[in-house]
Design a protein around this motif. Structure first.
Motif, short mmCIF file in Angstrom:
data_model
loop_
_atom_site.label_atom_id
_atom_site.label_comp_id
_atom_site.label_asym_id
_atom_site.label_seq_id
_atom_site.Cartn_x
_atom_site.Cartn_y
_atom_site.Cartn_z
N LYS A 91 42.00 21.22 -0.94
CA LYS A 91 42.75 20.07 -0.45
C LYS A 91 43.46 19.15 -1.68
CE LYS A 91 41.37 18.27 3.50
NZ LYS A 91 40.67 17.44 4.36
N PHE A 92 42.76 19.19 -2.53
CA PHE A 92 43.53 18.30 -3.79
C PHE A 92 44.62 18.87 -4.27
CE2 PHE A 92 38.46 18.09 -3.52
CZ PHE A 92 38.30 16.83 -3.04
N LEU A 93 44.85 19.99 -4.05
CA LEU A 93 46.07 20.65 -4.66
C LEU A 93 47.42 20.55 -3.75
CD1 LEU A 93 44.41 23.79 -6.00
CD2 LEU A 93 44.97 21.79 -7.36
N LYS A 94 48.43 20.37 -4.10
CA LYS A 94 49.81 20.44 -3.51
C LYS A 94 50.08 21.94 -3.63
CE LYS A 94 54.50 18.89 -3.23
NZ LYS A 94 55.59 18.16 -3.77
N ALA A 95 50.23 22.55 -2.57
CA ALA A 95 50.62 24.06 -2.42
C ALA A 95 51.79 24.30 -1.93
CB ALA A 95 49.58 24.83 -1.50
N GLU A 117 36.23 19.60 4.42
CA GLU A 117 36.21 18.58 3.54
C GLU A 117 36.86 18.76 2.14
OE1 GLU A 117 32.78 15.97 3.13
OE2 GLU A 117 31.89 17.02 4.70
N LEU A 118 36.65 20.01 1.87
CA LEU A 118 37.38 20.63 0.51
C LEU A 118 38.59 21.59 0.56
CD1 LEU A 118 33.92 20.85 -1.36
CD2 LEU A 118 35.53 18.96 -1.60
N THR A 119 38.71 22.50 1.32
CA THR A 119 39.64 23.35 1.63
C THR A 119 40.54 23.40 2.73
OG1 THR A 119 38.22 24.91 2.72
CG2 THR A 119 38.13 24.89 -0.01
N GLN A 120 41.77 23.85 2.45
CA GLN A 120 42.53 24.16 3.40
C GLN A 120 42.78 25.70 3.63
OE1 GLN A 120 44.68 22.05 5.72
NE2 GLN A 120 45.09 24.13 6.70
N GLU A 121 42.87 26.14 4.79
CA GLU A 121 43.07 27.44 5.04
C GLU A 121 44.30 27.77 5.86
OE1 GLU A 121 39.95 29.66 6.64
OE2 GLU A 121 38.70 29.53 4.74
N GLY A 122 45.10 28.56 5.64
CA GLY A 122 46.30 28.94 6.46
C GLY A 122 46.64 30.43 6.63
N GLN A 123 47.91 30.81 7.59
CA GLN A 123 48.15 32.02 7.60
C GLN A 123 49.75 31.86 7.38
OE1 GLN A 123 47.16 34.76 10.60
NE2 GLN A 123 49.27 34.81 11.27
#
Length: 131
Positions: A50-54, A83-89
């Motif tokens: 989540k700390f990264l712009k993707a 708290e730390l990650t974002q998952e997506g499709q």
């Protein structure tokens, strides 16, 4: 520097070390078969800190896909957030598959940590096989 980065990424006793994978992209479909004049969907799952712009995008035969082309429809949506990650499709719909559409597609995830991609082959379904 690495000690500072480690301190920045420490939250509520959860840790990301420099050796952890902070971004990933994958697909369950290495080869997708479709008949001409049909619609097909290609899908990939993204996971990143989540700390990264993707940024996500599709590549066809080594070139960035023109997602504004009316033959394509793209969708990206969130699946899970911790708290730390974002998952997506991310999905790519090819509306009316024709001969030039068959080939290698890659879903790509670009962050400050670099570019990750997964490849899907869109292959022509043999006529009359139903496979």
């Amino acid at each position: 520097f690495s000690h500072l980065l480690f301190q920045i990424l420490m939250i509520d006793s959860f840790f990301i070390t420099l050796s952890d994978n902070v971004q990933n992209i994958s697909t369950n479909f290495e080869t997708v078969r479709a008949a001409a004049n049909t619609q097909v969907q290609l899908k990939c799952i993204t996971s990143y800190s989540k700390f990264l712009k993707a940024e996500t995008f599709w590549i066809f035969q080594g070139e960035k896909l023109n997602e504004t082309d009316s033959r394509y429809k793209t969708e990206t949506y969130k699946l899970n957030t911790s708290e730390l990650t974002q998952e997506g499709q991310m999905s790519l719909w090819i509306i009316n598959v024709s001969d030039p559409d068959f080939g290698f597609y890659s879903c790509a995830l670009n962050t400050s940590m670099g570019l990750s991609s997964a490849t899907i082959v869109l292959a022509q379904m043999e006529t009359g096989t139903g496979i």
